[in-house]
Structures are given as C-alpha cells and as structure tokens.
Scaffold this active site. Structure first.
Site: not given
Ligand code: FE
Ligand code: ZN
Length: 260
Positions: A53, A55, A57-58, A112, A134, A172
């Site tokens: 996805h 985001h 942090d990915h 998500h 996530d 995570h």
């Molecule tokens: Fe994440």
């Molecule tokens: Zn995420």
C-alpha cells in the site's frame, strides 16, 4: 534454499526480505538504508520490490533502492502511490508474478487503504508465505483509514481461508499490544494467555514475534474471531448497538482504537 528475514526499520516496521543466496526481493521498504546494508552484507542482488500500500513507512525507500539496484517494483493497481515511487508493474486481484523461482499471487485486500494488496507464495518451501502489509497483524488488524469495516472483514475472511501452515509476515511488530487487547476481549482464551507469555519472552530478547501462522491467528486474533460466541458477547457488552456482523466488526475495531 529460500531464506526469509524481517529487517527491522523505524520504531516497529519489518521490511521482509526473501532471497535464494543470490537474488532477493523485499516487501514494503519504507527505508532503503537497512535493506542496502543487508544486500551488501549477504552479497545479494535485489530483483524486485513488492508494495502492499501507499503509506510512507512502506514506500519511502523505493526510489533509493531502485536507483541503487534497478529492481522492478510491483504494486496494487488500485493504490495511488507517492510520485517518488515511479513506474510500477500494477497488479489486480488474482494476478500472478514469478520471482526467485516462486509464484506469487496478488490479493486485493482493501480496508486499511482503498487499494491495499497482499502477496501469497503458496508453494514456498517450508509452507505458504503471506506478505500482508497492514491488513492482518498478529492478534490484530490495520486501522480503517480509507476502507470500510465491511471491506476489512471481507479481506480478513479471504486471508483466513488460506491453509493453517501459512506463514503470516506482517509489516509491524504490534503483537504484544494486540495480545493485551485480545485478552480484554476474551479473558478466557488460554491460547492468548500462552502466546502473550511466549511473545513477551521473545521481545525481552529483542527477537521478532513474526512470522505467525494462520492456525495461530485463528486461535488468538479477535479480528478473525468476531463471529465466535465469546467475542460476540464481549462486543455486545461494549457496544449494545452493534447487532450484525459488520457492525460488530466495526465496534471491535473502534474498541481497539480507544484501547490503552
Ligand atoms: Fe505501516
Ligand atoms: Zn499503513
């Protein structure tokens, strides 16, 4: 021999790296530096980057990894990715990709985010491998940022239908706090109790609690157990208005959002 490594990043992310001793792929590299260090240390060539996805942090490390390695990038067609990611091979539900001699099937699992995806290598040696970003966490699930409770429940139902021995590679390390919530939902669930003790010991030694397995998640994850009588009763006490399975799932997610 295929090897799987969770590369820790940021506070609690895992960048999952799979390699055969020469070629590698990495899932959701939010940061390039730890991946480049791992590749150098093990003398690996990065062949592909798989994204679940959009985001940061990915996806934050994609541009740098791609510039350094020329790796191909695969991503859900339904996600709007940051411009820095560049051109990707866009995947739709059911698409298959061959990497490292394994076949990966792409699953669309919205909830998500609107276009969240997951990757399953059903024939991986050692058992099926699932990279679910996530969407599914050990003992938990992702927050509903863009999708609905109905979408997330349907997405989790699809993942939960995979074989028992499927290794669940979540993005995570949220397991301990998720298990504390699971305990509040199902105080009588001995598997939750036992897994909390096991995972606490792992974390004290700085070890990951992942991958989990689907068999384990079916026993401990309240978001895969929202139709269990004990979970239905707990939700009813928490939110008496939630009278159907989607409303109950939404209430469970809300409960978790507020849980400390
Ligand atoms: Fe994440
Ligand atoms: Zn995420």
């Amino acid at each position: 021999m295929i090897q799987l490594h969770p590369i820790p990043a940021f506070q609690d992310n895992y960048l999952w790296l799979l390699h055969d001793g020469a070629q590698a792929l990495v899932v959701d590299p939010g940061d390039a530096a730890p991946v480049l260090a791992f590749l150098a240390q093990h003398q690996l060539q990065l062949q592909a980057i798989l994204l679940t996805h959009h985001h940061a942090d990915h996806t934050g490390g994609v541009a740098e990894l791609r510039a350094a390695t020329g790796a191909a990038v695969y991503a859900p067609a339904a996600e709007t990715l940051p411009a820095s990611v560049g051109q990707v091979q866009a995947l739709a539900d059911g698409d298959r990709v061959a990497l490292l001699g394994l076949e990966f099937e792409f699953f669309s699992v919205p909830g998500h985010t609107a276009g969240h995806g997951a990757y399953l290598a059903a024939q991986a040696p050692g058992g099926p491998l699932l990279f679910c970003g996530d969407t599914l966490f050990s003992a938990g699930c992702g927050r509903l940022f863009e999708g609905t409770a109905a979408q997330m429940l349907a997405s989790l139902d699809r993942l939960a239908a995979l074989p028992d021995e499927t290794r669940v590679c979540c993005a995570h390390e949220y397991t301990l706090s998720n298990l504390r919530f699971a305990q509040a939902v199902e105080p009588g669930n001995a598997d939750v109790e036992q897994h909390l003790a096991h995972c606490s010991a792992l974390r004290e030694r700085g070890l990951p609690t992942l991958p989990s397995t689907l068999a384990q998640e079916r026993r401990i994850n309240p978001f895969l157990r929202s139709r269990e009588p004990a979970v239905i009763r707990a939700i009813a006490q928490h939110d008496p208005q939630a009278v159907d399975e989607i409303a109950r799932f939404a209430a469970l997610r809300e409960w978790k959002n507020a849980f400390r």
